[in-house]
Design a protein around this motif. Structure first.
Motif, mmCIF file in Angstrom:
data_model
loop_
_atom_site.group_PDB
_atom_site.id
_atom_site.type_symbol
_atom_site.label_atom_id
_atom_site.label_comp_id
_atom_site.label_asym_id
_atom_site.label_seq_id
_atom_site.Cartn_x
_atom_site.Cartn_y
_atom_site.Cartn_z
ATOM 1 N N SER A 4 0.831 -1.197 0.000
ATOM 2 C CA SER A 4 0.000 0.000 0.000
ATOM 3 C C SER A 4 0.871 1.254 0.000
ATOM 4 O O SER A 4 1.999 1.240 0.494
ATOM 5 C CB SER A 4 -0.911 0.003 1.232
ATOM 6 N N MET A 5 0.354 2.331 -0.559
ATOM 7 C CA MET A 5 1.077 3.599 -0.504
ATOM 8 C C MET A 5 0.727 4.400 0.745
ATOM 9 O O MET A 5 1.247 5.490 0.965
ATOM 10 C CB MET A 5 0.792 4.425 -1.767
ATOM 11 N N THR A 6 -0.177 3.881 1.563
ATOM 12 C CA THR A 6 -0.580 4.574 2.789
ATOM 13 C C THR A 6 0.140 3.968 3.985
ATOM 14 O O THR A 6 0.121 2.746 4.169
ATOM 15 C CB THR A 6 -2.097 4.471 3.001
ATOM 16 N N GLY A 7 0.778 4.814 4.781
ATOM 17 C CA GLY A 7 1.473 4.307 5.963
ATOM 18 C C GLY A 7 1.900 5.430 6.886
ATOM 19 O O GLY A 7 1.866 6.610 6.515
ATOM 20 N N PHE A 8 2.300 5.046 8.094
ATOM 21 C CA PHE A 8 2.723 6.035 9.088
ATOM 22 C C PHE A 8 3.745 5.399 10.014
ATOM 23 O O PHE A 8 3.653 4.223 10.366
ATOM 24 C CB PHE A 8 1.522 6.528 9.893
ATOM 25 N N GLY A 9 4.738 6.195 10.417
ATOM 26 C CA GLY A 9 5.736 5.750 11.382
ATOM 27 C C GLY A 9 6.200 6.900 12.248
ATOM 28 O O GLY A 9 6.288 8.039 11.783
ATOM 29 N N GLU A 23 8.363 11.953 12.447
ATOM 30 C CA GLU A 23 7.132 11.348 11.954
ATOM 31 C C GLU A 23 7.235 11.235 10.435
ATOM 32 O O GLU A 23 7.632 12.199 9.768
ATOM 33 C CB GLU A 23 5.898 12.181 12.325
ATOM 34 N N VAL A 24 6.879 10.078 9.904
ATOM 35 C CA VAL A 24 6.889 9.855 8.458
ATOM 36 C C VAL A 24 5.535 9.286 8.064
ATOM 37 O O VAL A 24 5.070 8.301 8.661
ATOM 38 C CB VAL A 24 7.997 8.866 8.033
ATOM 39 N N LYS A 25 4.897 9.905 7.095
ATOM 40 C CA LYS A 25 3.634 9.351 6.589
ATOM 41 C C LYS A 25 3.633 9.401 5.068
ATOM 42 O O LYS A 25 4.265 10.269 4.457
ATOM 43 C CB LYS A 25 2.428 10.093 7.156
ATOM 44 N N THR A 26 2.935 8.459 4.467
ATOM 45 C CA THR A 26 2.861 8.393 3.014
ATOM 46 C C THR A 26 1.407 8.249 2.580
ATOM 47 O O THR A 26 0.593 7.623 3.267
ATOM 48 C CB THR A 26 3.662 7.194 2.463
ATOM 49 N N VAL A 27 1.101 8.842 1.433
ATOM 50 C CA VAL A 27 -0.209 8.699 0.803
ATOM 51 C C VAL A 27 0.017 8.421 -0.676
ATOM 52 O O VAL A 27 1.137 8.527 -1.174
ATOM 53 C CB VAL A 27 -1.080 9.965 1.000
ATOM 54 N N ASN A 28 -1.059 8.067 -1.369
ATOM 55 C CA ASN A 28 -0.891 7.693 -2.768
ATOM 56 C C ASN A 28 -0.505 8.888 -3.640
ATOM 57 O O ASN A 28 -0.946 10.016 -3.419
ATOM 58 C CB ASN A 28 -2.161 7.024 -3.305
ATOM 59 N N HIS A 29 0.332 8.637 -4.592
ATOM 60 C CA HIS A 29 0.803 9.646 -5.540
ATOM 61 C C HIS A 29 1.325 8.932 -6.774
ATOM 62 O O HIS A 29 1.791 7.795 -6.691
ATOM 63 C CB HIS A 29 1.909 10.506 -4.911
ATOM 64 N N LYS A 58 9.095 3.339 -3.143
ATOM 65 C CA LYS A 58 9.321 3.574 -4.566
ATOM 66 C C LYS A 58 8.262 4.469 -5.193
ATOM 67 O O LYS A 58 8.479 5.032 -6.270
ATOM 68 C CB LYS A 58 9.346 2.237 -5.322
ATOM 69 N N ARG A 59 7.140 4.623 -4.510
ATOM 70 C CA ARG A 59 6.053 5.419 -5.081
ATOM 71 C C ARG A 59 5.160 5.928 -3.966
ATOM 72 O O ARG A 59 4.889 5.234 -2.994
ATOM 73 C CB ARG A 59 5.247 4.560 -6.067
ATOM 74 N N GLY A 60 4.703 7.179 -4.090
ATOM 75 C CA GLY A 60 3.835 7.782 -3.094
ATOM 76 C C GLY A 60 4.355 9.147 -2.666
ATOM 77 O O GLY A 60 5.508 9.505 -2.908
ATOM 78 N N ARG A 61 3.499 9.923 -2.026
ATOM 79 C CA ARG A 61 3.896 11.215 -1.457
ATOM 80 C C ARG A 61 4.381 10.964 -0.031
ATOM 81 O O ARG A 61 3.625 10.445 0.804
ATOM 82 C CB ARG A 61 2.717 12.191 -1.461
ATOM 83 N N VAL A 62 5.627 11.314 0.218
ATOM 84 C CA VAL A 62 6.254 11.049 1.518
ATOM 85 C C VAL A 62 6.408 12.361 2.278
ATOM 86 O O VAL A 62 7.059 13.282 1.802
ATOM 87 C CB VAL A 62 7.637 10.386 1.346
ATOM 88 N N GLU A 63 5.788 12.443 3.444
ATOM 89 C CA GLU A 63 5.878 13.639 4.283
ATOM 90 C C GLU A 63 6.675 13.303 5.544
ATOM 91 O O GLU A 63 6.326 12.369 6.265
ATOM 92 C CB GLU A 63 4.486 14.152 4.638
ATOM 93 N N VAL A 64 7.744 14.066 5.786
ATOM 94 C CA VAL A 64 8.636 13.826 6.914
ATOM 95 C C VAL A 64 8.650 15.072 7.809
ATOM 96 O O VAL A 64 8.828 16.192 7.317
ATOM 97 C CB VAL A 64 10.070 13.511 6.445
#
Length: 291
Positions: A4-9, A23-29, A58-64
């Motif tokens: 999945s492209m959705t995640g959080f850490g 904090e790192v989170k990803t959403v679809n992109h 490898k794919r997704g919008r990554v917010e740090v």
């Protein structure tokens, strides 16, 4: 493997001088895109952060998001403009002498002037801080990956279920397809018999049926759609990022289903086409979140 492209850490790393929160989170992109917010003294670490997270994403919008705590984050130093201070004291003395003003020059009259004395803050840059940040990034990234894998497993189950159901609908279409021409022949034969008082023109019927059979033939579309379904299932087993491939394949599958619906003049096939289009729409929404 579906990811999945959705995640959080989230992670925290501490030393005697610093505390780092990440904090790192990803959403679809459509592509892999990084957005990093952190204090200025960590800007030189940005590429290392991208590289470390890019090993897994490898794919997704990554917010740090990186924040710092601790006494050693900022160093402070006092700066005095001695020349300006000398001139100020000199001019105050001149004013007192010229106008006969009495009283001593107080220290507060001098130190409360920012243009003469000020405290300069400088953000700390050192290897210890950088290592703390990268350690927290690694831990948060691991949590993120595990969440993306877990959600990917759920996505894979849902997508596979919908594709399996679509195979069932397609099997029914394949079963109904041969009857379409025969049913058309019977309807045409009856209409011509009624119109000609029971004397149907067999040659004309054969010509019309042959024309209809060619126009309504969906065997190629069925074959291609079956091939796409097999290919879709195989791609799902790949260990590479597969979201874009699945998305493209869904477009091809949807095109074949639409063609079947427009060519097959049969109510039973039409019902199956509606079901298949609905399933493909569900799968498309799910695939939008697959890496």
């Amino acid at each position: 493997m579906v990811v999945s492209m959705t995640g959080f850490g989230r992670s925290r790393a501490d030393s005697e001088r610093f505390s780092v929160n990440v904090e790192v989170k990803t959403v679809n992109h459509r592509f892999c895109e990084f957005h990093i917010r952190m204090p200025r003294q960590l800007l030189k670490t940005e590429e290392k952060i991208k590289k470390k997270l890019g090993e897994h994403i490898k794919r997704g919008r990554v917010e740090v998001f990186v924040t710092l705590e601790g006494e050693g984050i900022v160093s402070r130093s006092v700066h005095i403009d001695w020349q300006a201070l000398d001139e100020l004291v000199h001019h105050i003395s001149e004013i007192k002498n010229r106008y006969g003003i009495t009283g001593e020059i107080e220290l507060r009259d001098l130190v409360n002037r920012d243009e003469i004395i000020h405290i300069e803050e400088k953000e700390t840059e050192n290897e210890e801080l950088e290592q703390l940040v990268l350690a927290a990034i690694q831990d948060a990234g691991n949590q993120l990956v595990q969440m993306r894998l877990l959600e990917g497993t759920a996505l894979e189950s849902d997508v596979s279920q919908n594709i399996q159901q679509l195979k069932g609908n397609l099997s029914k279409v394949k079963q109904f397809a041969p009857d379409v021409v025969e049913q058309y022949r019977d309807r045409l034969n009856k209409k011509m018999a009624d119109f000609l008082d029971g004397q149907a023109d067999e040659d004309r019927i054969l010509t019309e049926v042959a024309f209809f059979a060619d126009k309504a033939d969906i065997s190629e579309e069925i074959t291609r759609l079956e091939s796409h379904v097999v290919q879709f299932t195989e791609i799902m087993k790949s260990n590479e990022p597969l979201g874009r491939k699945l998305d493209f394949l869904l477009q091809e599958m949807n095109r074949e289903v639409n063609t079947i619906g427009s060519k097959a003049n049969d109510s039973r096939i039409a019902r199956e086409v509606v079901e298949m289009k609905s399933l493909l729409e569900k799968v498309k929404e799910q695939v939008q979140n697959i890496e």
